[in-house]
Design a protein around this motif. Structure first.
Motif, PDB file in Angstrom:
ATOM      1  N   GLU A  23       0.846  -1.187   0.000  1.00 51.08           N
ATOM      2  CA  GLU A  23       0.000   0.000   0.000  1.00 51.08           C
ATOM      3  C   GLU A  23       0.888   1.247   0.000  1.00 51.08           C
ATOM      4  O   GLU A  23       2.096   1.165   0.168  1.00 51.08           O
ATOM      5  N   THR A  78      -1.217  -2.225  -4.463  1.00 51.47           N
ATOM      6  CA  THR A  78      -2.364  -1.432  -4.046  1.00 51.47           C
ATOM      7  C   THR A  78      -3.458  -2.359  -3.538  1.00 51.47           C
ATOM      8  O   THR A  78      -3.713  -3.416  -4.123  1.00 51.47           O
ATOM      9  N   ALA A 129      -0.572   6.870  -3.375  1.00 54.04           N
ATOM     10  CA  ALA A 129      -0.622   5.791  -4.365  1.00 54.04           C
ATOM     11  C   ALA A 129      -0.027   6.256  -5.689  1.00 54.04           C
ATOM     12  O   ALA A 129       0.703   5.510  -6.352  1.00 54.04           O
ATOM     13  N   SER A 145      -8.263  -1.755 -10.617  1.00 57.00           N
ATOM     14  CA  SER A 145      -7.095  -0.869 -10.495  1.00 57.00           C
ATOM     15  C   SER A 145      -6.669  -0.323 -11.845  1.00 57.00           C
ATOM     16  O   SER A 145      -6.254   0.843 -11.949  1.00 57.00           O
TER      17      SER A 145
END
Length: 859
Positions: free
Chosen positions: A281, A318, A370, A391
């Motif tokens: 993350e 992620t 991110a 994503s």
């Protein structure tokens, strides 16, 4: 007497006096290997079962609190010593025997990976985790140890951890933050060779923060944990590592600076030769900046030159399927914290802030962690196949004009560490019929096929014992909850009669975020009551879960469930267990019959609680989201799907439809199957499903498979690529940076001047169409670029190709200065309307993927 604040307290430490015969206990207590070894945990439990429960299964605290007499008794107990010897022999075997990685990849002996995560869930005795992200990180380390992967973890040592949950009289979630005593935990401060503490520093706007480094050992894997609670720090800085996900945006920036920059500096201070960095993350993405700064220090390199080297060896995972779940900071806030740091990166402030913007031209856009990770890594992945698709759509703007399905974000589906979550009862049955191979290599499908050899009655009785244990434990938990709350004697007594050890038991436990729809089961109370009122086929539910302290809606969901559970007609059949943690989770996933999951698709990136249930033979009943899309597709016998993966524009209607589908499954399939018993009182069809669940899901949805996949898909290629780009003083990294700069400067000069095809536009299956493209390259040469044919069947709308075939068009000749002809062929393999386009992308040798953001041209 002087006030406490003016007393100069001198500290000293007292260690348990463990007899010589029990010395291996100390080594075992300091290594979290024991948490996935029932025989090892039983060693500590045997010393004092009541005390073991009181210290919440913390062996360091147990050895410090137990009486010397009890230790001496154990040291002269032949049976106990034999038990200790057996466990210690297995421990040394695990620590000293080469694992899968060394055998499968002996040439990668220089690979060293650092795995950064804001939380790690190893065991309830070290509460520095909040939920799935942290528990996945803990399972990642455990599996890395089992396969012998050369990896270290880096995180924060929160002295107040994540909050403990308790409920008020009206069912409202309350939080408390007990302070951890690190000296009674299985963590040790790291020392230099001269005996001084390993301390690193990070500069903040209001001064320097000092960070102490601790270590927890997870089998072969060290986990380095950072702590700012030092006397040299200001009170505000000491709070940085106080609470996990506590405080507002300001605190999050400070925590992530300590994790990313402080973590990278801690590894350097420990002199660890790391060559691949994994960001679990975006919380740790600042580490990429620190790596670049370190490379720039004392050299003439530019930011972009150093960046190529760092990107090559960075991996980013992620876990978030919606932008709202990403840490996003106001640009002025980030600018404040990095104002003095930016110059060391050889950037100006605007260039720095652009690294965290999805749209680099929008100066008002927030700074996304991110996006920073995506811009400073060459390898990226989601955590399930569906999440990979989500994503790619979510971050499509980073790669404009690249088709969504070609956005270079891959997926590695999550797993769980099987032995952490398996019940001892099921583990015993597996050992008996599968031997030790399931434990040595839990990814071996052929080994798990032998689950079919387990007699139905034996597997069912083992599972029934797990359910009975759950019921006994749940009654005890409820009893203690009510006593703490000051409930009446009658209310406390009623807790001892909740749940039926023989009834169909369904579990629901997770973070109470609104998208997880914890109260979907309560959508139609009349229908639910009718299901619960069936005395011939009883059914019961066990709930648990926490809402974030700031999540008012999540707390309302908990209150709704808790108040329904208090209904006199319901309270024996539906309970809510307070303070969901790894201990609560273990009891639930081992003891229920069905694991319920009701997220709003596609907001569940993966989910792992259902996997933990599955390894125990617990059937899943879930919305087709996250991992369950893959799990249910493998074999529908493994559980039930709520709906068919539909999307709904009206969420209220979606809740109605999917709640009705859930009731239908309960009434028409789940309950009848569970109570369809043979003459031996065994539900053979249910057991057949349990076996399918274990046989099909256990070898795939486990972290041993997952970590192997990370190793072979990301870690090894990243290590090799980083090594290549670093050769000759970063010669190839510098060359790649210059080549990218040259392409960007001259990309606007590329033009597709014309396309010519053979034939008249009508072809038969088996024929081929030749395509020629005349391309103006300006000052570039054919080796700088790649021309591709993008072809395939058109969708019903007629303007998109869902499943394209991409083929390279070789350079044919230069037809005029700067103008080049490229030729390709499209094989006509199926009938129907087809389409094609020609595109130009970079052709540089050392690119990580074929797509460089902003460098693509379509005909």
């Amino acid at each position: 007497m002087p006030s406490a604040s003016h007393i100069n307290i001198r500290t000293f430490q007292v260690f348990p006096d463990v007899p010589v015969a029990l010395q291996p206990l100390l080594e075992l207590a300091k290594n979290f290997w024991w948490v996935w070894q029932p025989d090892a945990s039983e060693l500590f439990r045997r010393l004092d079962r009541k005390l073991w429960r009181q210290v919440y299964h913390n062996p360091i605290k147990l050895l410090g609190a137990i009486s010397q007499t009890q230790l001496q008794d154990a040291a002269t107990d032949a049976g106990y010593l034999a038990h200790l010897s057996r466990v210690y022999t297995e421990f040394r075997k695990h620590m000293d025997t080469p694992g899968w990685f060394g055998k499968a990849h002996p040439q990668e002996d220089k690979l060293r990976i650092a795995y950064f995560s804001a939380e790690f869930g190893l065991h309830e005795s070290l509460p520095i985790y909040s939920g799935g992200l942290g528990i996945l990180a803990g399972d990642h380390l455990k599996s890395a140890s089992e396969i012998g992967l050369p990896l270290v973890g880096v995180g924060l040592l929160y002295r107040n951890g994540y909050f403990e949950q308790y409920l008020s009289a009206d069912g409202w979630q309350q939080e408390r933050y007990p302070e951890l005593d690190f000296y009674t935990l299985a963590v040790e401060p790291q020392k230099h060779t001269d005996g001084t503490d390993v301390i690193v520093k990070v500069d903040l706007p209001d001064g320097t923060v000092f960070i102490r480094v601790w270590k927890a050992q997870i089998g072969r894997i060290p986990l380095y944990l950072l702590d700012t609670n030092l006397p040299d720090n200001s009170p505000a800085d000491r709070e940085i590592t106080s609470k996990l996900y506590g405080g507002g945006s300001e605190m999050r920036v400070r925590q992530e600076l300590v994790l990313g920059i402080g973590g990278a500096r801690a590894l350097a201070a420990l002199d660890l030769p790391i060559n691949v960095y994994h960001m679990n993350e975006g919380h740790s993405a600042f580490l990429a900046l620190e790596r670049i700064r370190t490379l720039l220090d004392g050299t003439q390199l530019t930011f972009d030159e150093a960046r190529q080297q760092v990107m090559a060896s960075n991996v980013f995972t992620t876990h978030t399927p919606v932008p709202a779940g990403i840490d996003m900071f106001p640009p002025e806030q980030v600018g404040k914290y990095f104002r003095s740091y930016v110059s060391s990166l050889r950037l100006d402030e605007e260039g720095f802030l652009a690294l965290g913007r999805e749209d680099v031209t929008n100066k008002k856009q927030g700074f996304s962690m991110a996006v920073l990770a995506l811009r400073l890594a060459d390898s990226y992945n989601g955590v399930s196949k569906l999440h990979g698709e989500v994503s790619r759509r979510m971050w499509h703007n980073i790669w404009p004009q690249v088709p969504v399905n070609e956005v270079p974000i891959l997926s590695v589906t999550n797993g769980v560490h099987a032995r952490t979550w398996l019940s001892p009862e099921i583990m015993f049955v597996l050992d008996r019929y599968l031997g030790d191979q399931w434990a040595q290599d839990p990814t071996a499908q052929t080994v798990w096929e032998d689950v079919n050899q387990i007699p139905d009655e034996e597997l069912w009785r083992a599972h029934e014992r797990c359910r009975e244990k759950l019921v006994v434990w749940a009654r005890q938990q409820l009893h203690e909850q009510l006593v703490r709350r000051g409930s009446t004697f009658d209310a406390v007594a009623q807790a001892d009669a909740v749940l039926d050890p023989e009834a169909l038991t369904i579990g629901f436990a997770r973070r109470f975020a609104t998208y997880k729809r914890g109260a979907l089961l309560l959508r139609d109370l009349d229908r639910l009551r009718k299901i619960l009122d069936d005395t011939k086929r009883p059914i019961q539910f066990v709930f648990a879960g926490k809402a974030h302290p700031a999540d008012h809606e999540g707390k309302e969901l908990i209150k709704t469930i808790v108040n329904f559970c208090r209904d006199p007609q319901i309270r024996r059949k539906m309970v809510f267990i307070e303070n969901y943690d790894m201990n609560v989770a273990r009891h639930l996933v081992q003891g229920v019959d069905v694991w319920l999951n009701t997220p709003r698709r596609p907001y569940e990136a993966s989910g792992t609680s259902g996997m933990k249930a599955a390894v125990n033979g617990v059937l899943n009943c879930s919305i087709l989201d996250g991992w369950w899309v893959e799990g249910f597709a493998m074999d529908p016998l493994t559980g039930w799907a709520i709906g068919h993966g539909e999307s709904y524009p009206d969420t209220n209607y979606q809740d109605y439809v999917e709640s009705q589908a859930l009731y239908d499954l309960l009434e028409k399939q789940i309950i009848p199957t569970f109570y369809d018993r043979g003459v031996d009182h065994v539900p053979h069809e249910w057991v057949r499903r349990m076996k399918a669940c274990m046989r099909v899901l256990a070898p795939y949805f486990n972290t041993n498979r997952m970590v192997r996949e990370y190793a072979e898909t990301f870690y090894i290629p990243a290590g090799r690529r980083g090594s290549v780009l670093a050769e000759g003083g970063l010669k190839r990294a510098v060359s790649l940076a210059h080549s990218k700069d040259r392409l960007r400067a001259k990309w606007g000069g590329i033009k597709v001047l014309g396309i010519h095809t053979s034939g008249n536009g009508h072809y038969k299956v088996g024929e081929a169409m030749q395509v020629e493209a005349l391309v103006e390259l300006g000052d570039l040469v054919p080796a700088d670029i790649t021309i591709q044919l993008f072809s395939g069947a058109l969708t019903g709308a007629g303007d998109e190709i869902d499943s394209p075939n991409v083929t390279r068009m070789p350079h044919t000749r230069e037809v005029a200065p700067g103008r080049h002809l490229f030729t390709g062929r499209i094989a006509c393999q199926t009938s129907g309307r087809q389409g094609f386009a020609v595109r130009v992308i970079p052709g540089l040798e050392d690119l990580a993927t074929q797509f460089e953001p902003g460098l693509i041209l379509w005909s």
